[in-house]
Design a protein around this motif. Sequence first.
Motif, PDB file in Angstrom:
ATOM      1  N   ILE A  63       0.974  -1.269   0.012  1.00 53.75           N
ATOM      2  CA  ILE A  63      -0.079  -0.097  -0.145  1.00 53.75           C
ATOM      3  C   ILE A  63       0.851   1.248  -0.002  1.00 53.75           C
ATOM      4  O   ILE A  63       0.529   2.195  -0.723  1.00 53.75           O
ATOM      5  N   ARG A  66       2.603   1.460  -3.571  1.00 46.61           N
ATOM      6  CA  ARG A  66       1.444   2.376  -4.394  1.00 46.61           C
ATOM      7  C   ARG A  66       0.977   3.491  -4.291  1.00 46.61           C
ATOM      8  O   ARG A  66       0.978   4.159  -5.183  1.00 46.61           O
ATOM      9  N   MET A  67       0.811   3.857  -3.079  1.00 43.82           N
ATOM     10  CA  MET A  67       0.620   5.295  -2.696  1.00 43.82           C
ATOM     11  C   MET A  67       1.406   6.239  -2.994  1.00 43.82           C
ATOM     12  O   MET A  67       1.149   7.369  -3.658  1.00 43.82           O
ATOM     13  N   ALA A 135      -3.944   8.851   2.679  1.00 43.89           N
ATOM     14  CA  ALA A 135      -4.785   8.107   1.765  1.00 43.89           C
ATOM     15  C   ALA A 135      -5.858   9.452   1.382  1.00 43.89           C
ATOM     16  O   ALA A 135      -6.391   9.433   0.191  1.00 43.89           O
ATOM     17  N   THR A 143      -5.599   4.318  -7.748  1.00 43.69           N
ATOM     18  CA  THR A 143      -4.430   3.731  -7.329  1.00 43.69           C
ATOM     19  C   THR A 143      -4.642   2.231  -7.098  1.00 43.69           C
ATOM     20  O   THR A 143      -5.727   1.710  -6.423  1.00 43.69           O
ATOM     21  N   THR A 145      -3.447  -1.706  -6.033  1.00 47.00           N
ATOM     22  CA  THR A 145      -2.459  -2.626  -5.398  1.00 47.00           C
ATOM     23  C   THR A 145      -2.533  -4.048  -5.739  1.00 47.00           C
ATOM     24  O   THR A 145      -3.646  -4.636  -6.022  1.00 47.00           O
ATOM     25  N   LEU A 157      -7.362   0.737  -4.259  1.00 46.21           N
ATOM     26  CA  LEU A 157      -6.871   0.962  -3.032  1.00 46.21           C
ATOM     27  C   LEU A 157      -7.750   0.826  -1.969  1.00 46.21           C
ATOM     28  O   LEU A 157      -7.541   0.543  -0.840  1.00 46.21           O
TER      29      LEU A 157
END
Length: 187
Positions: A63, A66-67, A135, A143, A145, A157
């Motif tokens: 997470i 990817r963020m 987030a 986004t 994952t 996400l």
Amino acid sequence: MKVASKELLADLIERTENCMTEAENLYTKSKEELNYKSSPHTWSILECIEHLNRYGDFYLPEIANRMAKSSALPAVNFYAGLLGDYFAKSMLPKEKPNKMKTFKDKNPNGLSLNKTSIERFLSQQKTLLELLHRAKGVNLNKTKTAISISKFIKLRLGDTFRVVVYHNQRHLVQVNNVLKQLPLSGL
């Protein structure tokens, strides 16, 4: 499922804070109580927590990664994906939870565990809370994952957060069920 992104994150933050409170309460239990099993095939409290730690080991870095790479602006609403919504709903605690097979690498049955599993879980929950707060500046729809069972399947996400948080809640219900089974005489 359509929900305001802000509302979804607020709900997940509250659920995570509740999970942390429940886990903190486990410190009052003895090592024997935390390792109590009603049968060799069931999990102890610490085994439930360690199972969650193993999933946290995968999902929290995934997470965060990817963020960090996401450039899409936040969306007002979150729209659950078909697969993500299915996975998330399957994780929600229910009166009669559906049995799920645990992957071998995520199965802690038979390990010698102590309160450090609780400490690690709480540390992971603090990280999860930080990610949920961050987030607010990320697009929960665009986004994506990977998931722990396949690097090729990607979830939104928002769905990944739901899966992780609901999975935590599910196993804390299991922890509470073990607590109810503890022998009254103490261990």
